[in-house]
Design a protein around this motif. Structure first.
Motif, PDB file in Angstrom:
ATOM      1  N   TYR A 136       0.835  -1.198   0.000  1.00 26.16           N
ATOM      2  CA  TYR A 136       0.000   0.000   0.000  1.00 26.16           C
ATOM      3  C   TYR A 136       0.873   1.253   0.000  1.00 26.16           C
ATOM      4  O   TYR A 136       1.484   1.572   1.024  1.00 26.16           O
ATOM      5  CB  TYR A 136      -0.872   0.077   1.256  1.00 26.16           C
ATOM      6  CG  TYR A 136      -1.772  -1.113   1.494  1.00 26.16           C
ATOM      7  CD1 TYR A 136      -3.102  -1.102   1.080  1.00 26.16           C
ATOM      8  CD2 TYR A 136      -1.300  -2.242   2.155  1.00 26.16           C
ATOM      9  CE1 TYR A 136      -3.936  -2.175   1.315  1.00 26.16           C
ATOM     10  CE2 TYR A 136      -2.132  -3.329   2.390  1.00 26.16           C
ATOM     11  CZ  TYR A 136      -3.447  -3.286   1.963  1.00 26.16           C
ATOM     12  OH  TYR A 136      -4.263  -4.360   2.193  1.00 26.16           O
ATOM     13  N   HIS A 159     -14.543  -5.034   3.238  1.00 25.93           N
ATOM     14  CA  HIS A 159     -14.970  -6.320   2.662  1.00 25.93           C
ATOM     15  C   HIS A 159     -14.891  -7.404   3.734  1.00 25.93           C
ATOM     16  O   HIS A 159     -14.300  -7.215   4.792  1.00 25.93           O
ATOM     17  CB  HIS A 159     -14.055  -6.705   1.483  1.00 25.93           C
ATOM     18  CG  HIS A 159     -12.638  -6.933   1.896  1.00 25.93           C
ATOM     19  ND1 HIS A 159     -11.744  -5.890   2.132  1.00 25.93           N
ATOM     20  CD2 HIS A 159     -11.945  -8.072   2.149  1.00 25.93           C
ATOM     21  CE1 HIS A 159     -10.578  -6.390   2.499  1.00 25.93           C
ATOM     22  NE2 HIS A 159     -10.679  -7.706   2.530  1.00 25.93           N
ATOM     23  N   ASP A 173     -13.731 -11.624   4.028  1.00 26.56           N
ATOM     24  CA  ASP A 173     -12.792 -12.475   3.290  1.00 26.56           C
ATOM     25  C   ASP A 173     -13.451 -13.704   2.677  1.00 26.56           C
ATOM     26  O   ASP A 173     -12.853 -14.361   1.831  1.00 26.56           O
ATOM     27  CB  ASP A 173     -11.628 -12.896   4.185  1.00 26.56           C
ATOM     28  CG  ASP A 173     -10.684 -11.738   4.435  1.00 26.56           C
ATOM     29  OD1 ASP A 173     -10.794 -10.723   3.717  1.00 26.56           O
ATOM     30  OD2 ASP A 173      -9.843 -11.843   5.341  1.00 26.56           O
ATOM     31  N   THR A 178      -2.072 -11.152  10.362  1.00 22.88           N
ATOM     32  CA  THR A 178      -1.515 -10.114   9.487  1.00 22.88           C
ATOM     33  C   THR A 178      -0.215  -9.573  10.070  1.00 22.88           C
ATOM     34  O   THR A 178      -0.192  -9.036  11.178  1.00 22.88           O
ATOM     35  CB  THR A 178      -2.510  -8.942   9.335  1.00 22.88           C
ATOM     36  OG1 THR A 178      -3.756  -9.459   8.870  1.00 22.88           O
ATOM     37  CG2 THR A 178      -1.988  -7.902   8.354  1.00 22.88           C
ATOM     38  N   HIS A 235     -13.754  -5.471   7.089  1.00 24.04           N
ATOM     39  CA  HIS A 235     -12.541  -4.724   7.400  1.00 24.04           C
ATOM     40  C   HIS A 235     -12.078  -3.984   6.158  1.00 24.04           C
ATOM     41  O   HIS A 235     -12.331  -4.428   5.031  1.00 24.04           O
ATOM     42  CB  HIS A 235     -11.445  -5.636   7.952  1.00 24.04           C
ATOM     43  CG  HIS A 235     -11.073  -6.756   7.034  1.00 24.04           C
ATOM     44  ND1 HIS A 235     -11.776  -7.944   6.983  1.00 24.04           N
ATOM     45  CD2 HIS A 235     -10.088  -6.878   6.113  1.00 24.04           C
ATOM     46  CE1 HIS A 235     -11.241  -8.739   6.079  1.00 24.04           C
ATOM     47  NE2 HIS A 235     -10.205  -8.123   5.523  1.00 24.04           N
ATOM     48  N   ILE A 284      -9.216  -0.451   4.768  1.00 26.26           N
ATOM     49  CA  ILE A 284      -8.176   0.540   5.072  1.00 26.26           C
ATOM     50  C   ILE A 284      -8.516   1.787   4.262  1.00 26.26           C
ATOM     51  O   ILE A 284      -8.741   1.696   3.045  1.00 26.26           O
ATOM     52  CB  ILE A 284      -6.777  -0.011   4.682  1.00 26.26           C
ATOM     53  CG1 ILE A 284      -6.419  -1.219   5.559  1.00 26.26           C
ATOM     54  CG2 ILE A 284      -5.715   1.086   4.814  1.00 26.26           C
ATOM     55  CD1 ILE A 284      -5.209  -2.012   5.078  1.00 26.26           C
ATOM     56  N   ARG A 288       3.380   0.717   3.149  1.00 27.63           N
ATOM     57  CA  ARG A 288       3.184  -0.366   4.119  1.00 27.63           C
ATOM     58  C   ARG A 288       2.892  -1.648   3.345  1.00 27.63           C
ATOM     59  O   ARG A 288       2.091  -1.656   2.410  1.00 27.63           O
ATOM     60  CB  ARG A 288       2.037  -0.007   5.049  1.00 27.63           C
ATOM     61  CG  ARG A 288       1.728  -1.047   6.138  1.00 27.63           C
ATOM     62  CD  ARG A 288       0.549  -1.889   5.735  1.00 27.63           C
ATOM     63  NE  ARG A 288       0.062  -2.717   6.822  1.00 27.63           N
ATOM     64  CZ  ARG A 288      -1.046  -3.441   6.735  1.00 27.63           C
ATOM     65  NH1 ARG A 288      -1.779  -3.412   5.630  1.00 27.63           N
ATOM     66  NH2 ARG A 288      -1.419  -4.202   7.734  1.00 27.63           N
ATOM     67  N   SER A 309       1.768  -5.693   3.779  1.00 25.29           N
ATOM     68  CA  SER A 309       1.205  -6.653   4.741  1.00 25.29           C
ATOM     69  C   SER A 309       1.305  -8.065   4.192  1.00 25.29           C
ATOM     70  O   SER A 309       1.279  -8.281   2.969  1.00 25.29           O
ATOM     71  CB  SER A 309      -0.256  -6.322   5.045  1.00 25.29           C
ATOM     72  OG  SER A 309      -1.067  -6.585   3.920  1.00 25.29           O
ATOM     73  N   THR A 362      -0.802 -11.476   4.829  1.00 22.43           N
ATOM     74  CA  THR A 362      -1.940 -12.070   5.532  1.00 22.43           C
ATOM     75  C   THR A 362      -1.881 -13.590   5.370  1.00 22.43           C
ATOM     76  O   THR A 362      -1.924 -14.106   4.249  1.00 22.43           O
ATOM     77  CB  THR A 362      -3.286 -11.503   5.031  1.00 22.43           C
ATOM     78  OG1 THR A 362      -3.284 -11.454   3.623  1.00 22.43           O
ATOM     79  CG2 THR A 362      -3.529 -10.116   5.567  1.00 22.43           C
ATOM     80  N   ARG A 364      -3.474 -17.289   6.045  1.00 26.91           N
ATOM     81  CA  ARG A 364      -4.757 -17.950   6.290  1.00 26.91           C
ATOM     82  C   ARG A 364      -4.633 -19.429   5.961  1.00 26.91           C
ATOM     83  O   ARG A 364      -3.718 -19.847   5.237  1.00 26.91           O
ATOM     84  CB  ARG A 364      -5.857 -17.360   5.401  1.00 26.91           C
ATOM     85  CG  ARG A 364      -6.111 -15.875   5.580  1.00 26.91           C
ATOM     86  CD  ARG A 364      -7.223 -15.449   4.633  1.00 26.91           C
ATOM     87  NE  ARG A 364      -7.549 -14.044   4.692  1.00 26.91           N
ATOM     88  CZ  ARG A 364      -6.909 -13.086   4.032  1.00 26.91           C
ATOM     89  NH1 ARG A 364      -5.887 -13.385   3.258  1.00 26.91           N
ATOM     90  NH2 ARG A 364      -7.289 -11.823   4.129  1.00 26.91           N
TER      91      ARG A 364
HETATM   92  O1  LIG Z   1      -3.410  -5.461   4.393  1.00 28.82           O
HETATM   93  C1  LIG Z   1      -4.195  -5.659   5.297  1.00 28.82           C
HETATM   94  O2  LIG Z   1      -3.911  -5.456   6.483  1.00 28.82           O
HETATM   95  C2  LIG Z   1      -5.589  -6.114   4.991  1.00 28.82           C
HETATM   96  C3  LIG Z   1      -5.640  -7.028   3.820  1.00 28.82           C
HETATM   97  C4  LIG Z   1      -7.012  -7.516   3.565  1.00 28.82           C
HETATM   98  O3  LIG Z   1      -7.981  -6.872   3.864  1.00 28.82           O
HETATM   99  C5  LIG Z   1      -7.195  -8.816   2.976  1.00 28.82           C
HETATM  100  O4  LIG Z   1      -6.213  -9.455   2.575  1.00 28.82           O
HETATM  101  O5  LIG Z   1      -8.365  -9.255   2.893  1.00 28.82           O
END
Ligand SMILES: O=C(O)CCC(=O)C(=O)O
Length: 254
Positions: A123, A132, A134, A144, A192, A194, A230, A232, A234, A236
């Protein structure tokens, strides 16, 4: 009592109970020093050095999907690369959920007892992700890891008529090198997202759910966070996994 590697600035809680975000009624956990600065650097170096076709370029953001994209909510069986397993997965599996250890670690009750899928999202400042859910492909636990810069994750509830209530019910400030875990109802009942902002504003003890768990409040004392880039990760567990031999039958059904 925390497990500490002070030389690496890694501070892991003795159990997730110690990292629970108390302001949220549903289980969520925040560990600010989950990775060392060296580990953060190594992950960022690896992420930017992967071959260009690994990136999916979206309008304002780009992402990598490991080990591969899902097909009809199924993952084709393949291991995560080493650099995504160590240190993150091994560390996740080393932290008990509760002090007595009886509940095991955070993925003990997921179908594969470990995450098998990772999205890497990058980002730039000013760019976020729409609110959204997941969806049904995953076990309802998301871990995360944040790298590079801090930002706020907003958590929303739908109104009774199904429309999104535009004011987040919780705001979670994620610092670089931190781990956020969201579980169960937070995954299934809430959305969730951003915000597309260059600065997160109005940050304080009363507006940020994990304020008491932050590594340092100092950067945010004026109630602001100026965003840098930033990244991230994630993690799962995809519920349905198909062996490679079956991949072609899935493709034929597309
Ligand atoms: O980057 C994030 O912290 C959120 C990512 C996200 O919303 C997702 O992968 O569904």
């Amino acid at each position: 009592m925390a497990t500490i590697d002070a030389s690496q600035n890694v501070f892991l809680p003795a159990s997730l109970d110690d990292a629970r975000i108390q302001d949220m009624p549903l289980a969520a956990y925040y560990i600010p020093n989950f990775l060392s600065a060296d580990e953060e650097r190594a992950l960022l170096d690896k992420i930017v050095s992967v071959p260009r076709p690994r990136w999916t370029q979206l309008t304002h953001r780009r992402l990598q999907t490991w080990p591969s994209e899902l097909i009809q909510n199924r993952l084709v069986d393949a291991p995560l690369p080493d650099w995504l397993n160590k240190p993150v997965v091994s560390r996740l599996q080393s932290i008990p959920v509760s002090p007595d250890g009886l509940a095991g670690h955070i993925f003990s009750n997921s179908p594969h007892s470990r995450p098998n899928h990772v999205l890497v999202n990058e980002y730039p400042p000013g760019i976020g992700i729409m609110p959204h859910k997941d969806g049904a492909a995953y076990h309802p636990i998301v871990c995360t890891v944040s790298l590079g810069s801090s930002l706020v994750l907003d958590i929303y509830k739908s109104k009774d008529d199904g429309a999104l209530d535009p004011s987040p019910v919780y705001r979670v400030l994620q610092e670089p090198r931190s781990l956020l875990i969201t579980t169960e109802g937070l995954y299934t009942d809430y959305l969730h997202g951003i915000a597309d902002v260059e600065e997160d504003l109005d940050l304080s003890e009363t507006t940020v759910a994990n304020w008491g768990l932050l590594r340092s409040k100092q950067p945010f004392v004026e109630g602001r966070n100026s965003r840098g880039t930033r990244t991230s990760l994630t993690y799962r567990d995809v519920l349905k996994v198909t062996k490679l031999g079956n991949k072609f039958s899935i493709l034929q059904k597309r």
